[in-house]
Design a protein around this motif. Structure first.
Motif, PDB file in Angstrom:
ATOM      1  N   ALA A 187      -3.224   5.709 -14.017  1.00 24.91           N
ATOM      2  CA  ALA A 187      -3.023   4.667 -13.009  1.00 24.91           C
ATOM      3  C   ALA A 187      -4.395   4.359 -12.442  1.00 24.91           C
ATOM      4  N   LYS A 188      -4.722   3.072 -12.336  1.00 22.69           N
ATOM      5  CA  LYS A 188      -6.067   2.709 -11.874  1.00 22.69           C
ATOM      6  C   LYS A 188      -5.998   1.588 -10.854  1.00 22.69           C
ATOM      7  N   VAL A 189      -7.078   1.456 -10.108  1.00 24.58           N
ATOM      8  CA  VAL A 189      -7.225   0.376  -9.147  1.00 24.58           C
ATOM      9  C   VAL A 189      -8.679  -0.080  -9.179  1.00 24.58           C
ATOM     10  N   ALA A 190      -8.895  -1.382  -9.002  1.00 26.05           N
ATOM     11  CA  ALA A 190     -10.246  -1.946  -9.006  1.00 26.05           C
ATOM     12  C   ALA A 190     -10.733  -2.129  -7.571  1.00 26.05           C
ATOM     13  N   ARG A 241       0.833  -1.207   0.000  1.00 23.06           N
ATOM     14  CA  ARG A 241       0.000   0.000   0.000  1.00 23.06           C
ATOM     15  C   ARG A 241       0.863   1.251   0.000  1.00 23.06           C
ATOM     16  N   ALA A 242       1.927   1.259   0.813  1.00 20.83           N
ATOM     17  CA  ALA A 242       2.802   2.421   0.877  1.00 20.83           C
ATOM     18  C   ALA A 242       3.518   2.641  -0.454  1.00 20.83           C
ATOM     19  N   ASP A 243       3.946   1.558  -1.100  1.00 21.01           N
ATOM     20  CA  ASP A 243       4.598   1.698  -2.409  1.00 21.01           C
ATOM     21  C   ASP A 243       3.618   2.243  -3.440  1.00 21.01           C
ATOM     22  N   THR A 244       2.379   1.743  -3.410  1.00 24.78           N
ATOM     23  CA  THR A 244       1.370   2.243  -4.340  1.00 24.78           C
ATOM     24  C   THR A 244       1.084   3.719  -4.087  1.00 24.78           C
ATOM     25  N   TYR A 245       1.056   4.108  -2.823  1.00 30.17           N
ATOM     26  CA  TYR A 245       0.857   5.523  -2.479  1.00 30.17           C
ATOM     27  C   TYR A 245       1.958   6.383  -3.100  1.00 30.17           C
ATOM     28  N   VAL A 282      -6.313   5.467  -3.439  1.00 26.70           N
ATOM     29  CA  VAL A 282      -5.972   4.390  -4.362  1.00 26.70           C
ATOM     30  C   VAL A 282      -5.145   3.318  -3.663  1.00 26.70           C
ATOM     31  N   GLY A 283      -4.195   3.737  -2.820  1.00 25.03           N
ATOM     32  CA  GLY A 283      -3.365   2.770  -2.109  1.00 25.03           C
ATOM     33  C   GLY A 283      -4.162   1.878  -1.177  1.00 25.03           C
ATOM     34  N   LYS A 284      -5.230   2.430  -0.597  1.00 21.20           N
ATOM     35  CA  LYS A 284      -6.052   1.631   0.311  1.00 21.20           C
ATOM     36  C   LYS A 284      -6.718   0.475  -0.406  1.00 21.20           C
ATOM     37  N   TYR A 285      -7.247   0.711  -1.586  1.00 25.66           N
ATOM     38  CA  TYR A 285      -7.959  -0.339  -2.306  1.00 25.66           C
ATOM     39  C   TYR A 285      -7.028  -1.279  -3.057  1.00 25.66           C
ATOM     40  N   ALA A 286      -5.745  -0.920  -3.172  1.00 30.26           N
ATOM     41  CA  ALA A 286      -4.798  -1.811  -3.847  1.00 30.26           C
ATOM     42  C   ALA A 286      -4.516  -3.065  -3.042  1.00 30.26           C
ATOM     43  N   THR A 287      -4.870  -3.077  -1.752  1.00 34.07           N
ATOM     44  CA  THR A 287      -4.603  -4.242  -0.899  1.00 34.07           C
ATOM     45  C   THR A 287      -5.839  -5.087  -0.651  1.00 34.07           C
ATOM     46  N   LYS A 288      -6.949  -4.769  -1.313  1.00 32.75           N
ATOM     47  CA  LYS A 288      -8.195  -5.497  -1.067  1.00 32.75           C
ATOM     48  C   LYS A 288      -8.582  -6.295  -2.302  1.00 32.75           C
ATOM     49  N   ALA A 289      -9.473  -7.277  -2.097  1.00 32.21           N
ATOM     50  CA  ALA A 289      -9.968  -8.091  -3.202  1.00 32.21           C
ATOM     51  C   ALA A 289     -11.398  -8.513  -2.864  1.00 32.21           C
TER      52      ALA A 289
END
Length: 435
Positions: free
Chosen positions: A213-216, A77-81, A299-306
């Motif tokens: 840059a996108k996140v689902a 998440r931190a890297d994505t941030y 965006v970083g928050k949702y990068a770690t969820k599924a």
């Protein structure tokens, strides 16, 4: 746990866990690495796992999923941030002038597949879910109305008012076709920009580049929607200024047009699938509610969820599994069953729904970026590794060796992963200390 605490090698074991950030499922490696002089073959330095606790080296699993390992997911998440923020405010190789480029934060949603329980707020207070004075009754005898003011923790959120009326086929197909819809959206976006600038589609690349840059994110009803940072650059990416005609208004018009015109066909017997009517387009500013920091954190928050956030188990589900016995919500169970049913159709063989049933049909990458957006996750990890090596050399824990005169010989084998229940408790305490 007590046995591990009383073991003679506990201190070394704790050092390994601490260096792995308190990872809950560390990878176990067995082997050695040697540094030898290229000219003489003399041994300069050697590391072996023979004297390590259990004879293995424990390294972090590096998963992005918070449901599997909170420690490694926090690093991701931190890297994505940092990756997202660099593309908005500069840094990590991106010039600060990027803040002057037209940039939007866009949310593309899924269409409706049936009424579901939801939570709406007005002035900080929840509204009734679906209050209808003259609500219709569906063919299955369910009144399509709900006057409950749902709490945030209400398990009914996302559940259909009538599961038999809900379009499970459309929901699964939309998830499966979301990556294709995104590709067609970006193609239509570039085409609209070229038309607005009076250019041919091929000539656009010579004047401007669309970086993104996108996140689902999974909604509670089990469908994905996409959050995207979309930026207009010059022909060389963020290092070049966009042309004069490239304004925020033109980019907004192109996004709205592209979201409304693209579609994808799932089954020949059904209507084409499109993005939902709720299209959110907001400019990213230096100050205000939607700053670079706020967008990067979102965006970083949702990068770690599924899909596990909507009640699906965090592992692959196979057709031979007993769906009735799985600890998942009934709505999610129906979606998984629909993936299995559709996956057996020859017409949909290319969507690989059987393999991605645990993701409710979605098989795209959760976090992606265009080539020119900013730095990469690999570059951030390499910089972190170099920092650790430099620190070890500075403190005398590692020899300063010339790469041109040293030959490195590595021999590693996989020896397992994870921790025992007692070790996991200690790892949690160590992780809290690291935090």
């Amino acid at each position: 746990m007590i046995n591990r605490l009383n073991s003679q090698d506990f201190d070394r074991w704790a050092v390994q866990i601490r260096r792995a950030g308190g990872c809950r499922q560390p990878i176990h490696l067995r082997g050695k690495v040697e540094h030898r002089d290229r000219a003489t073959g003399a041994l300069l330095h050697r590391y072996s796992t023979r004297l390590e606790p259990g004879g293995v080296l424990r390294i972090p699993c590096k998963t992005r999923r918070a449901s599997r390992c909170e420690s490694c997911a926090e690093t991701y998440r931190a890297d994505t941030y940092q990756l997202i923020r660099a593309g908005l405010a500069g840094g990590k190789g991106v010039p600060v002038t990027v803040i002057t480029h037209p940039c939007l934060f866009v949310t593309l949603t899924a269409p409706s597949f049936g009424l579901v329980h939801t939570r709406r707020e007005r002035n900080g207070k929840p509204d009734p879910c679906h209050a209808r004075r003259a609500a219709a009754t569906c063919p299955h005898g369910v009144v399509m109305s709900c006057t409950v003011r749902h709490l945030v923790t209400d398990p009914r959120l996302g559940e259909p008012l009538c599961p038999d009326c809900y379009d499970y086929t459309g929901s699964v197909l939309f998830n499966a076709l979301a990556p294709l819809l995104w590709k067609r959206f970006t193609d239509a976006l570039r085409g609209r920009l070229a038309k607005g600038a009076g250019l041919a589609a091929k000539a656009l690349r010579e004047q401007a580049v669309v970086s993104f840059a996108k996140v689902a994110e999974y909604q509670r009803r089990g469908v994905v929607h996409l959050h995207a940072v979309i930026r207009l650059d010059g022909p060389d990416g963020p290092v070049s200024l966009p042309p004069v005609w490239a304004t925020g208004e033109i980019l907004t018009d192109a996004v709205r047009h592209a979201a409304n015109v693209v579609s994808a066909v799932g089954l020949a017997s059904r209507k084409p699938l499109r993005w939902g009517d709720q299209l959110d387009i907001r400019p990213i500013t230096l100050n205000g509610d939607l700053t670079a920091q706020a967008v990067a954190a979102y965006v970083g928050k949702y990068a770690t969820k599924a899909a596990e956030c909507i009640g699906v188990i965090d592992r692959r589900i196979y057709p031979l599994d007993d769906l009735a016995a799985l600890p998942i919500r009934d709505h999610a169970r129906r979606l998984v069953a629909e993936c299995f049913r559709l996956g057996g159709l020859d017409e949909l063989d290319g969507l690989r729904l059987l393999m991605w049933a645990h993701m409710l049909g979605f098989r795209g990458h959760f976090s992606t970026r265009s080539r020119h957006y900013s730095t990469t996750l690999g570059a951030l990890r390499a910089a972190r590794t170099d920092h650790v090596v430099d620190h070890k050399i500075t403190t005398g824990r590692l020899l300063l060796l010339d790469e041109n005169t040293v030959h490195v010989i590595s021999d590693w084998t996989y020896a397992g992963r994870g921790l025992s229940s007692g070790e996991a408790l200690l790892a949690d305490a160590i992780r809290d200390g690291v935090r």
